[in-house]
Motif scaffolding. Structure first.
Motif, short mmCIF file in Angstrom:
data_model
loop_
_atom_site.label_atom_id
_atom_site.label_comp_id
_atom_site.label_asym_id
_atom_site.label_seq_id
_atom_site.Cartn_x
_atom_site.Cartn_y
_atom_site.Cartn_z
N PHE A 165 -59.39 -5.79 -22.17
CA PHE A 165 -58.15 -6.70 -22.73
C PHE A 165 -58.51 -7.95 -23.13
CE2 PHE A 165 -56.18 -4.01 -19.00
CZ PHE A 165 -56.00 -3.08 -19.67
N ASN A 166 -59.69 -8.50 -22.59
CA ASN A 166 -60.03 -9.62 -22.95
C ASN A 166 -61.73 -9.64 -23.02
OD1 ASN A 166 -60.66 -12.42 -23.81
ND2 ASN A 166 -59.46 -13.13 -21.74
N PRO A 167 -62.30 -8.92 -24.07
CA PRO A 167 -63.68 -8.28 -23.77
C PRO A 167 -64.63 -9.62 -23.62
CG PRO A 167 -62.53 -7.50 -25.77
CD PRO A 167 -61.50 -8.48 -25.17
N THR A 168 -64.27 -11.00 -24.47
CA THR A 168 -65.31 -11.85 -24.14
C THR A 168 -65.07 -12.74 -23.10
OG1 THR A 168 -63.93 -13.14 -25.74
CG2 THR A 168 -65.79 -11.83 -26.84
N LEU A 169 -63.85 -12.41 -22.33
CA LEU A 169 -63.71 -13.34 -21.10
C LEU A 169 -62.91 -14.76 -21.60
CD1 LEU A 169 -66.23 -12.46 -18.32
CD2 LEU A 169 -63.86 -12.08 -18.21
N ASN A 170 -62.35 -14.68 -22.50
CA ASN A 170 -62.08 -15.83 -23.20
C ASN A 170 -60.83 -16.38 -22.41
OD1 ASN A 170 -61.15 -18.09 -24.94
ND2 ASN A 170 -61.78 -17.02 -26.76
N TYR A 171 -60.90 -17.54 -21.69
CA TYR A 171 -59.71 -18.16 -21.04
C TYR A 171 -58.61 -18.56 -21.92
CZ TYR A 171 -57.91 -20.11 -16.71
OH TYR A 171 -56.92 -20.23 -15.81
N ARG A 172 -58.97 -18.80 -23.20
CA ARG A 172 -57.92 -19.46 -24.08
C ARG A 172 -56.99 -18.35 -24.60
NH1 ARG A 172 -62.35 -22.02 -26.16
NH2 ARG A 172 -62.62 -20.46 -27.74
N HIS A 173 -57.50 -16.98 -24.60
CA HIS A 173 -56.63 -15.88 -24.54
C HIS A 173 -55.59 -15.56 -23.62
CE1 HIS A 173 -59.67 -13.94 -27.85
NE2 HIS A 173 -58.92 -15.25 -28.12
N LEU A 174 -56.08 -16.14 -22.49
CA LEU A 174 -55.08 -16.02 -21.39
C LEU A 174 -54.12 -17.04 -21.32
CD1 LEU A 174 -54.47 -14.57 -18.49
CD2 LEU A 174 -55.64 -16.40 -17.56
N MET A 175 -54.23 -18.28 -21.95
CA MET A 175 -53.47 -19.34 -21.89
C MET A 175 -52.61 -19.33 -23.06
SD MET A 175 -53.88 -20.82 -19.14
CE MET A 175 -53.06 -22.24 -19.64
N ILE A 176 -53.07 -18.94 -24.17
CA ILE A 176 -52.19 -19.43 -25.73
C ILE A 176 -50.90 -18.46 -25.40
CG2 ILE A 176 -51.98 -18.58 -27.88
CD1 ILE A 176 -55.12 -19.26 -27.94
N PRO A 177 -50.79 -17.32 -24.93
CA PRO A 177 -49.42 -16.67 -24.82
C PRO A 177 -48.54 -17.70 -23.80
CG PRO A 177 -51.10 -15.10 -24.65
CD PRO A 177 -51.84 -16.28 -24.54
N ALA A 178 -49.16 -17.85 -22.85
CA ALA A 178 -48.21 -18.68 -21.67
C ALA A 178 -47.97 -19.84 -22.04
CB ALA A 178 -49.39 -18.42 -20.42
N MET A 328 -45.42 -12.37 -21.89
CA MET A 328 -46.19 -12.96 -23.07
C MET A 328 -47.88 -12.09 -23.05
SD MET A 328 -44.23 -13.97 -25.18
CE MET A 328 -44.96 -15.45 -26.16
N ARG A 329 -48.41 -12.39 -21.64
CA ARG A 329 -49.64 -11.95 -21.42
C ARG A 329 -49.93 -10.61 -21.59
NH1 ARG A 329 -51.08 -16.32 -16.57
NH2 ARG A 329 -51.74 -17.98 -18.07
N ALA A 330 -48.95 -9.66 -21.13
CA ALA A 330 -49.11 -8.24 -21.16
C ALA A 330 -49.00 -7.83 -22.82
CB ALA A 330 -48.21 -7.73 -20.17
N VAL A 331 -47.98 -8.23 -23.35
CA VAL A 331 -47.98 -7.93 -24.58
C VAL A 331 -48.92 -8.54 -25.68
CG1 VAL A 331 -46.32 -8.00 -26.77
CG2 VAL A 331 -45.24 -7.63 -24.48
N TYR A 332 -49.47 -9.40 -25.46
CA TYR A 332 -50.40 -10.21 -26.13
C TYR A 332 -51.75 -9.53 -25.99
CZ TYR A 332 -49.50 -14.08 -29.54
OH TYR A 332 -49.17 -14.98 -30.64
N LEU A 333 -52.15 -9.33 -24.77
CA LEU A 333 -53.45 -8.98 -24.51
C LEU A 333 -53.53 -7.42 -24.43
CD1 LEU A 333 -54.82 -11.86 -22.23
CD2 LEU A 333 -55.06 -11.68 -24.57
N LYS A 334 -52.72 -6.83 -23.64
CA LYS A 334 -52.77 -5.27 -23.22
C LYS A 334 -51.84 -4.41 -24.30
CE LYS A 334 -51.89 -4.75 -18.64
NZ LYS A 334 -51.38 -4.84 -17.49
N GLY A 335 -51.20 -5.18 -24.89
CA GLY A 335 -49.93 -4.28 -25.90
C GLY A 335 -49.10 -3.50 -25.09
N SER A 336 -48.73 -4.14 -23.95
CA SER A 336 -47.57 -3.25 -23.09
C SER A 336 -46.30 -3.14 -23.80
CB SER A 336 -47.29 -4.08 -21.91
OG SER A 336 -48.61 -4.20 -21.29
#
Lengths: 367, 299
Positions: A165-178, A328-336
């Motif tokens: 779900f976040n292949p490059t372990l990019n912390y920003r990808h976790l923060m942006i949707p939130a 937001m995190r689940a839809v953004y990163l996992k496509g839930s």
């Protein structure tokens, strides 16, 4: 309906005539999206390392060059003795010291190998822990490469890590949707509450209260503009996330907007309740700040809920932001999908009902 | 039928009794004044009658509708001008008028005839924001807004407070015009000199009504003789006058002191007693509402 239209029209005139508000509505989401993802990162970078090489072997040179090559560290070369290095650590000039002892390479494969020593400044526990972990990983891989020259088995190849779900372990990808929730909390909760209470402070509410306008109409007219502004602001934030960070939702926009609408409806109801119960802007600001701190710290925005103590975890179940951030995190990163996340949507729906009932209950035209 | 009926109304805020068993009637088409100092309970009474407060006890009706059970009907037909300017300061004059007209399903055109005498004076500034108007203009705008939906009863809470003497006079002329158009007006003021512009007045103090009558009748019931005295040193005069025999009360009143006396008063001996005070003068005075008010307050 005509009265509602008239009231909403008045709100928009006032909002756009405000010297600050329209600019804020555009600049605020862009600033939050451009700045916050960089500063709310838990990635540890630029760990200042100094190395005391008492071995001066080919292995120790390998270790030094590998640390220099790693992106996490910034190497301070100008230190000769361990004591000198410890002084630097005390002064916070470096974060960690690596001491490679004498005869480290020579004794590596002997019965009694020399121990490599890492001292880290753990005032910032995260940085201290992660910094030394990174050092262990870097030095470990140097050592195992070195061992591979000597033995046949390649131990490092036995473990494969896949970051889903976040292949490059990019912390920003976790923060942006939130982070989008910060926009909604401030614009839909804070601004609408202040807007209502300022009518009290200016006395204008007294003139409105003697008209036949119903209380529901009045409150709706206050909130509807902020609902639209909230959706607008989230849309801007999503465009910035896509344009700047190349991050777009893996799941559907529909579920993001549904969650956003539910959160806006619920949270603006909360803002109205606070405004109803306070007499002036000062009180509203104070109460809203109090809740915003709770929401920001306990909703999983910055720290994972699963690592909180159990009582705090239980407490977070009554915080609406928690569910929104999850979605937001689940839809953004996992496509839930909505089907996957239905308990969260139901929870947001419950908050909409509870907070708006509270808002209607606390609003009084008479006393 | 009376336009406003108030029967034994009381209202407290905590331990403070804002209104204590108040009763009065306002006839249709009457200009009725509530005269009293700050803290007399005037604003509380206005808020009750405009349905913003509910009474602790007693009942009241406005235009035949009960203020508690039928408050919606009252809101349709009264105009209220609160003591504090409470229109939207960031909307223009015209926007404010259109906004309040629209809330009552009306518009500026429909009401133009009624508000024209007042509105015409601020019409040149119709595109100015309400917050940027002068005090007198704000007051005219507020009155226009209160009239925009053709109310049958107007509630004006201290409309002339903070307005200059000329504008105050003009304002009372406007109220007389409105009264002649058949609108019932309940107005409060702390200025006793404005009381004579009302048909009837209620003198209130500390949540009670001390007397209700026409201004003339109220003055006529002042049954003591009244003199005005002055001297170069007014304070010295006040102290010495109060020590003379036959004096009921002596108080500063504008440039002079008013002297309320009883039957034991002898003007010649009073004059002799003050003969050595520089610039001393005494003359008989016709009592005003304010003299009556001060007298009632002492009882």
């Amino acid at each position: 309906m005509r009265q509602l239209y008239i009231l909403i029209q008045k709100e928009f005139i006032q909002i756009f005539r405000n010297p600050l508000l329209p600019k804020l509505i555009i600049i605020f989401p862009i600033m939050v999206m451009l700045v916050m993802p960089w500063v709310t990162t838990m990635d540890v970078r630029n760990v200042g390392v100094t190395i005391i090489d008492e071995d001066c072997s080919s292995l120790s040179r390998h270790i030094i060059s590998d640390i220099r090559a790693a992106e996490y560290f910034s190497l301070n070369d100008n230190v000769k003795t361990h004591n000198e290095a410890l002084t630097l650590l005390e002064d916070c000039k470096v974060d960690a010291i690596v001491l490679i002892p004498r005869h480290f390479e020579r004794d590596l494969l002997s019965q009694d190998p020399q121990k490599l020593d890492i001292s880290a400044n753990a005032v910032n526990a995260t940085k201290g822990m992660l910094g030394s972990q990174y050092l262990i990983l870097t030095i470990g891989s140097t050592l195992s490469n070195y061992n591979n020259h000597l033995t046949a088995a390649k131990t490092s190849d036995l473990i494969v890590i896949q970051n889903r779900f976040n292949p490059t372990l990019n912390y920003r990808h976790l923060m942006i949707p939130a982070l989008m929730i910060m926009l909604l909390i401030l614009i839909c909760g804070f601004l609408s509450a202040i807007n209502i209470v300022s009518e009290k402070e200016n006395g204008t509410i007294e003139q409105i209260n003697v008209t036949p306008i119903g209380k529901v109409t009045f409150i709706l007219a206050k909130l509807i503009p902020f609902w639209f502004i909230g959706l607008f602001v989230v849309s801007i934030a999503m465009i910035v996330a896509w344009a700047v960070y190349d991050l777009s939702p893996t799941g559907s926009l529909g579920s993001i907007y549904l969650a956003t609408i539910l959160f806006i409806l619920g949270f603006s109801g909360f803002g109205v309740s606070v405004a109803n119960l306070s007499d002036n802007i000062q009180q509203t600001m104070f109460v809203m700040f109090f809740f915003i701190i709770i929401f920001v710290l306990l909703s999983g925005l910055l720290t994972p809920i699963s690592s909180m103590p159990e009582w705090a975890q239980n407490f977070t179940t009554i915080l609406p932001p928690r569910y929104y951030i999850d979605i937001m995190r689940a839809v953004y990163l996992k496509g839930s999908t909505i089907a996957d996340l239905w308990p969260n949507f139901v929870a947001l729906g419950v908050f909409v009902i509870v907070f708006n009932a509270l808002a209607a209950f606390t609003y009084k035209k008479q006393s | 039928m009376s336009a406003i009926v108030v029967e034994n109304i009381s209202k407290s805020f905590g331990k403070t009794k804002a209104l204590d068993n108040i009763s009065f009637n306002v006839k249709r088409g009457e200009l009725f004044g509530l005269i009293g100092p700050d803290g007399a309970g005037k604003t509380t009474l206005f808020r009750l009658l405009t349905t913003l407060y509910t009474p602790d006890s007693g009942r009241a009706s406005v235009d035949g509708f009960d203020i508690v059970n039928q408050y919606r009907s009252i809101r349709e037909r009264v105009g209220y001008m609160p003591g504090q300017f409470s229109l939207y300061q960031d909307l223009t004059v015209e926007e404010n008028l259109n906004f309040f007209a629209a809330l009552f399903d009306s518009n500026l055109k429909n009401s133009y005839d009624l508000i024209a005498p007042i509105y015409r004076q601020i019409e040149p500034f119709k595109n100015r924001k309400a917050g940027k108007l002068s005090g007198g203009m704000k007051q005219k705008l507020a009155l226009s807004c209160a009239l925009i939906h053709h109310p049958s009863i107007l509630f004006l809470d201290e409309p002339t407070t903070g307005v200059d003497a000329v504008s105050r006079n003009e304002f009372w002329d406007m109220l007389s015009d409105l009264k002649n158009r058949g609108i019932t007006i309940l107005v409060s003021t702390p200025y006793m000199d404005e009381a004579s512009r009302c048909n009837r007045i209620a003198l209130c103090n500390e949540g009670r009504i001390m007397r209700i009558d026409t201004p003339d009748n109220i003055v006529a019931t002042f049954d003591s003789a009244l003199y005005a005295i002055k001297a170069d040193n007014m304070y010295q005069l006040l102290l010495s006058a109060r020590n003379q025999p036959g004096i009921t009360n002596c108080y500063p009143f504008g440039e002079t002191h008013h002297l309320v006396v009883d039957n034991n008063f002898d003007i010649d001996s009073f004059k002799t007693a003050h003969a050595d005070i520089k610039g001393f003068d005494i003359m008989p005075m016709r009592p005003t509402i304010e003299d009556m008010f001060i007298k009632l307050m002492r009882q």
